[in-house]
Design a protein around this motif. Structure first.
Motif, PDB file in Angstrom:
ATOM      1  N   ASP A  71       0.814  -1.215   0.000  1.00 54.63           N
ATOM      2  CA  ASP A  71       0.000   0.000   0.000  1.00 54.63           C
ATOM      3  C   ASP A  71       0.847   1.264   0.000  1.00 54.63           C
ATOM      4  OD1 ASP A  71      -2.317  -1.523   0.075  1.00 54.63           O
ATOM      5  OD2 ASP A  71      -2.344  -1.617   2.276  1.00 54.63           O
ATOM      6  N   GLU A  72       2.167   1.113   0.118  1.00 55.22           N
ATOM      7  CA  GLU A  72       3.058   2.268   0.117  1.00 55.22           C
ATOM      8  C   GLU A  72       3.123   2.875  -1.287  1.00 55.22           C
ATOM      9  OE1 GLU A  72       4.587   3.748   2.474  1.00 55.22           O
ATOM     10  OE2 GLU A  72       4.563   2.376   4.175  1.00 55.22           O
ATOM     11  N   THR A  73       2.862   4.171  -1.373  1.00 52.75           N
ATOM     12  CA  THR A  73       2.895   4.821  -2.687  1.00 52.75           C
ATOM     13  C   THR A  73       4.228   5.491  -2.969  1.00 52.75           C
ATOM     14  OG1 THR A  73       1.956   6.853  -1.761  1.00 52.75           O
ATOM     15  CG2 THR A  73       0.409   5.229  -2.651  1.00 52.75           C
ATOM     16  N   ASP A  74       4.994   5.768  -1.932  1.00 55.33           N
ATOM     17  CA  ASP A  74       6.231   6.528  -2.100  1.00 55.33           C
ATOM     18  C   ASP A  74       7.469   5.785  -1.630  1.00 55.33           C
ATOM     19  OD1 ASP A  74       5.004   8.825  -3.226  1.00 55.33           O
ATOM     20  OD2 ASP A  74       4.343   9.437  -1.226  1.00 55.33           O
ATOM     21  N   VAL A  75       7.396   4.457  -1.567  1.00 50.51           N
ATOM     22  CA  VAL A  75       8.526   3.647  -1.121  1.00 50.51           C
ATOM     23  C   VAL A  75       8.665   2.406  -1.993  1.00 50.51           C
ATOM     24  CG1 VAL A  75       9.482   2.244   0.749  1.00 50.51           C
ATOM     25  CG2 VAL A  75       8.353   4.407   1.278  1.00 50.51           C
ATOM     26  N   LEU A  98      25.735   0.639  -0.856  1.00 53.34           N
ATOM     27  CA  LEU A  98      25.646   1.551   0.274  1.00 53.34           C
ATOM     28  C   LEU A  98      25.781   3.005  -0.174  1.00 53.34           C
ATOM     29  CD1 LEU A  98      27.839  -0.459   2.815  1.00 53.34           C
ATOM     30  CD2 LEU A  98      25.336  -0.468   2.589  1.00 53.34           C
ATOM     31  N   VAL A  99      26.613   3.243  -1.175  1.00 51.92           N
ATOM     32  CA  VAL A  99      26.758   4.600  -1.723  1.00 51.92           C
ATOM     33  C   VAL A  99      25.428   5.073  -2.296  1.00 51.92           C
ATOM     34  CG1 VAL A  99      27.927   6.047  -3.429  1.00 51.92           C
ATOM     35  CG2 VAL A  99      29.192   4.234  -2.267  1.00 51.92           C
ATOM     36  N   ILE A 100      24.810   4.228  -3.098  1.00 51.62           N
ATOM     37  CA  ILE A 100      23.552   4.600  -3.760  1.00 51.62           C
ATOM     38  C   ILE A 100      22.439   4.813  -2.740  1.00 51.62           C
ATOM     39  CG2 ILE A 100      21.771   3.796  -5.354  1.00 51.62           C
ATOM     40  CD1 ILE A 100      24.029   2.332  -6.894  1.00 51.62           C
ATOM     41  N   LEU A 101      22.318   3.917  -1.765  1.00 55.13           N
ATOM     42  CA  LEU A 101      21.267   4.065  -0.754  1.00 55.13           C
ATOM     43  C   LEU A 101      21.494   5.299   0.107  1.00 55.13           C
ATOM     44  CD1 LEU A 101      20.748   0.361   0.384  1.00 55.13           C
ATOM     45  CD2 LEU A 101      19.265   1.733  -1.094  1.00 55.13           C
ATOM     46  N   THR A 102      22.753   5.654   0.317  1.00 58.25           N
ATOM     47  CA  THR A 102      23.045   6.892   1.044  1.00 58.25           C
ATOM     48  C   THR A 102      22.611   8.101   0.233  1.00 58.25           C
ATOM     49  OG1 THR A 102      24.912   5.895   2.221  1.00 58.25           O
ATOM     50  CG2 THR A 102      24.882   8.302   2.058  1.00 58.25           C
ATOM     51  N   GLU A 103      22.900   8.083  -1.059  1.00 57.29           N
ATOM     52  CA  GLU A 103      22.482   9.188  -1.923  1.00 57.29           C
ATOM     53  C   GLU A 103      20.961   9.303  -1.983  1.00 57.29           C
ATOM     54  OE1 GLU A 103      24.304  11.438  -3.031  1.00 57.29           O
ATOM     55  OE2 GLU A 103      26.346  10.639  -3.153  1.00 57.29           O
ATOM     56  N   PHE A 104      20.272   8.173  -1.887  1.00 57.22           N
ATOM     57  CA  PHE A 104      18.808   8.172  -1.870  1.00 57.22           C
ATOM     58  C   PHE A 104      18.248   8.583  -0.504  1.00 57.22           C
ATOM     59  CE2 PHE A 104      18.453   4.533  -5.239  1.00 57.22           C
ATOM     60  CZ  PHE A 104      18.797   5.425  -6.243  1.00 57.22           C
ATOM     61  N   VAL A 112      13.545   2.336  -0.490  1.00 57.17           N
ATOM     62  CA  VAL A 112      14.008   3.517  -1.217  1.00 57.17           C
ATOM     63  C   VAL A 112      12.859   4.516  -1.289  1.00 57.17           C
ATOM     64  CG1 VAL A 112      14.703   4.421  -3.468  1.00 57.17           C
ATOM     65  CG2 VAL A 112      15.762   2.336  -2.584  1.00 57.17           C
ATOM     66  N   PRO A 113      13.030   5.719  -0.757  1.00 60.21           N
ATOM     67  CA  PRO A 113      11.973   6.723  -0.802  1.00 60.21           C
ATOM     68  C   PRO A 113      11.899   7.394  -2.175  1.00 60.21           C
ATOM     69  CG  PRO A 113      13.894   7.620   0.298  1.00 60.21           C
ATOM     70  CD  PRO A 113      14.213   6.187  -0.016  1.00 60.21           C
ATOM     71  N   ARG A 114      10.700   7.747  -2.579  1.00 58.95           N
ATOM     72  CA  ARG A 114      10.502   8.377  -3.897  1.00 58.95           C
ATOM     73  C   ARG A 114      11.342   9.640  -4.048  1.00 58.95           C
ATOM     74  NH1 ARG A 114       6.422   8.307  -7.716  1.00 58.95           N
ATOM     75  NH2 ARG A 114       5.084   7.045  -6.336  1.00 58.95           N
ATOM     76  N   GLN A 115      11.271  10.542  -3.066  1.00 55.03           N
ATOM     77  CA  GLN A 115      11.957  11.822  -3.213  1.00 55.03           C
ATOM     78  C   GLN A 115      13.457  11.647  -3.386  1.00 55.03           C
ATOM     79  OE1 GLN A 115      10.948  14.760  -0.276  1.00 55.03           O
ATOM     80  NE2 GLN A 115      12.527  16.198  -0.959  1.00 55.03           N
ATOM     81  N   GLY A 116      14.058  10.763  -2.571  1.00 55.88           N
ATOM     82  CA  GLY A 116      15.498  10.557  -2.678  1.00 55.88           C
ATOM     83  C   GLY A 116      15.894   9.983  -4.015  1.00 55.88           C
TER      84      GLY A 116
END
Length: 274
Positions: A71-75, A98-104, A112-116
């Motif tokens: 049900d998550e729309t932004d994750v 880990l680099v990519i997830l940090t940047e997100f 992974v959040p939509r905005q990031g």
């Protein structure tokens, strides 16, 4: 996120049944990667056709978000993340994850959040998987060539490794992350006379065996940087505000060095007698 899903993202210690981590191959452009030229050129790309880039990134995010059927729309959830990195051609035990997830600015492993996601790739002007793949060599190199990237990734990794509702991470969880971040192709924690990472792991497993707090995690990162700059530990002081475990580790290192020197001296005497 359910605990069982979170455990899927705990990196295994480097096992014999797993392939070796992908090593960075440096070509003639390597020195260019070491400068800000790459990042500045990426910013210029990001300024072109913003509307189209945003539309494509939203579509790409929704594709991976929908894999989990939540049900998550932004994750993007665990299954979507795993598929995303598979499509990028990135093994989950590579430090570049880990680099990519940090940047997100991901809140935990497997989310992974939509905005990031959108903001990061928009900034680099990479709205499609193929374009994002093009950035991987630079991202892989950044843990070694860009100290700020290593520091931010190292610091954020504690947050990623933290299980829901917990304030510290177990030693069994922390050690694989330390090995991932402090072994080539990331920043290798070794100097000519001291296998720091091996000795640190040995010390923790034989004499510590407790959980790892945020303060200990972050102070260990500072210790790593200083020991790489000066392996003689001329910067060390017993009056310094280090966690007790690091004070005791310094004593452990001195014991190891003394034992190695004694063994070398004994070996030299035997050689002379022969």
């Amino acid at each position: 996120m359910p605990d069982d899903d979170w455990k899927l993202w705990m990196p295994a210690s480097f096992r014999a049944d797993r392939p070796a981590p992908i090593m960075l191959t440096c070509d003639a452009n390597c020195e260019w990667w070491r400068t800000d030229s790459y990042y500045n050129s990426a910013k210029l790309k990001a300024g072109t056709n913003d509307a189209s880039t945003m539309q494509n990134l939203e579509k790409l995010f929704n594709h991976y978000r929908d894999i989990d059927k939540s049900d998550e729309t932004d994750v993007i959830g665990v299954e979507g993340c795993m598929q995303y990195f598979a499509d990028l051609g990135v093994d989950l035990e590579e430090p570049v994850v880990l680099v990519i997830l940090t940047e997100f600015n991901a809140p935990t492993m497997g989310e992974v959040p939509r905005q990031g996601f959108v903001d990061y790739w928009k900034r680099l002007g990479a709205a499609e998987i193929a374009a994002q793949k093009d950035h991987l060599p630079i991202l892989r190199a950044s843990l070694v060539t860009r100290p700020d990237t290593f520091k931010s990734t190292y610091k954020h990794t504690f947050k990623l490794a933290l299980a829901p509702t917990q304030r510290s991470i177990s030693l069994e969880t922390a050690l694989p992350y330390w090995r991932l971040l402090l072994t080539a192709p990331s920043l290798a924690w070794n100097t000519p006379t001291t296998p720091w990472l091996d000795w640190f792991a040995e010390y923790l497993e034989t004499r510590w065996k407790k959980g790892v707090s945020k303060d200990l995690w972050e102070q260990t990162g500072v210790f790593v940087q200083k020991s790489l700059e000066d392996e003689s530990m001329g910067w060390w002081s017993e009056d310094g505000a280090w966690p007790g475990v690091l004070d005791e580790f310094v004593g452990f290192v001195k014991e190891k060095r003394a034992a190695a020197a004694a063994a070398a001296e004994a070996g030299g005497r035997v050689s002379m007698e022969l």
